[in-house]
Design a protein around this motif. Structure first.
Motif, short mmCIF file in Angstrom:
data_model
loop_
_atom_site.label_atom_id
_atom_site.label_comp_id
_atom_site.label_asym_id
_atom_site.label_seq_id
_atom_site.Cartn_x
_atom_site.Cartn_y
_atom_site.Cartn_z
N LEU A 131 67.16 48.01 -36.20
CA LEU A 131 68.04 47.97 -37.37
C LEU A 131 68.37 46.52 -37.69
N GLY A 132 68.47 46.21 -38.97
CA GLY A 132 68.78 44.85 -39.40
C GLY A 132 70.06 44.80 -40.21
N ILE A 133 70.35 43.63 -40.78
CA ILE A 133 71.59 43.44 -41.53
C ILE A 133 71.30 42.84 -42.90
N VAL A 152 69.04 49.41 -42.42
CA VAL A 152 69.77 48.18 -42.71
C VAL A 152 71.26 48.48 -42.82
N GLY A 153 72.08 47.73 -42.09
CA GLY A 153 73.53 47.87 -42.16
C GLY A 153 74.16 46.62 -42.74
N ILE A 154 75.34 46.77 -43.31
CA ILE A 154 76.03 45.61 -43.88
C ILE A 154 76.67 44.79 -42.77
N PHE A 180 76.49 51.81 -44.73
CA PHE A 180 77.21 51.70 -43.47
C PHE A 180 76.99 50.32 -42.85
N SER A 181 77.88 49.97 -41.92
CA SER A 181 77.75 48.70 -41.20
C SER A 181 76.71 48.84 -40.10
N LEU A 182 76.22 47.70 -39.61
CA LEU A 182 75.25 47.72 -38.52
C LEU A 182 75.81 48.40 -37.26
N PRO A 183 77.04 48.07 -36.81
CA PRO A 183 77.55 48.76 -35.61
C PRO A 183 77.62 50.27 -35.78
#
Length: 233
Positions: A131-133, A152-154, A180-183
């Motif tokens: 997963l990336g950001i 990809v997460g924010i 959604f966020s990366l975590p």
């Protein structure tokens, strides 16, 4: 004299005496509530919270989580920063050899850094657990083009007025839909193997919940915050 008798001697025997005792307490309480409502005590509350967290006993490291950092000794070893796509590919391939359930690449990689760009692209395209950001608020920073949007997460964050970061965004609405966020994406992918899915909150239908663990939303007067406003710049 017993204790109860000594206490009774100090109890006011008339309404006038009672008000003389209670009035200073009510005045102090009113001033405290008023000062907190104006936000005067906000920074002080943040400072106390920070100090409590610093003195909190360290938690036992979770053996299921491994942090791999690109630190100064590694940069000196390869003699390049940012590291090339080939070096990044080598790191990810090494991590993949341990068969992790999910890898969070918390690194902006919107521009190619040769050599090894094609190798990194193939790895990202063919890996279901990487997963990336990206950054969605101004100024935006796109994610690696080889990663699908679902991977990809924010990584956006906001600072409090004293310049410290205490809050994170678990998700936000964008022109591409809700992101959604990366975590949160990493937790979601890991918990799927435990048959625990993301759901709406029980106490707050707009909150997020995993099993019995509900993640409360932060409102404008949440905890030590007063008239909270989010700064996305």
């Amino acid at each position: 004299e017993n204790v109860w008798y000594r206490i009774r001697r100090h109890i006011p025997k008339s309404n006038d005496e009672l008000w003389i005792v209670l009035l200073p307490g009510f005045q102090f309480l009113g001033l405290t509530i008023g000062a907190r409502a104006t936000g005067i005590l906000q920074v002080a509350e943040w400072y106390v919270l920070d100090e409590f967290l610093k003195r909190y006993p360290p938690e036992t490291p979770d053996e299921r989580i491994v942090l791999v950092g690109i630190d100064e000794p590694y940069i000196q070893e390869i003699g390049q920063y940012p590291i090339s796509d080939q070096h990044l590919t080598n790191i990810l391939v090494t991590i993949q050899s341990y068969q992790p359930q999910v890898i969070g690449l918390d690194l902006y990689r919107d521009l190619a850094i040769p050599p090894g760009t094609s190798s990194l692209t193939r790895l990202l395209e063919n890996s279901e657990n990487i997963l990336g950001i990206e950054k969605v608020f101004d100024p935006p920073i796109p994610a690696p083009s080889a990663l699908p949007k679902s991977h990809v997460g924010i990584a956006d964050a906001t600072l409090d007025s004293d310049g410290n970061q205490r809050r994170i965004f678990l998700g936000t609405q964008t022109h591409d839909g809700f992101r959604f966020s990366l975590p949160l994406l990493m937790a979601q992918q890991y918990l799927q193997s435990e048959n625990i899915a993301l759901d709406r909150g029980d106490r707050d239908p707009f909150a997020m919940r995993y099993g019995s663990a509900e993640l409360p939303r932060i409102h404008e007067d949440f905890g030590g915050y007063v008239n909270l406003s989010n700064n996305f710049s």
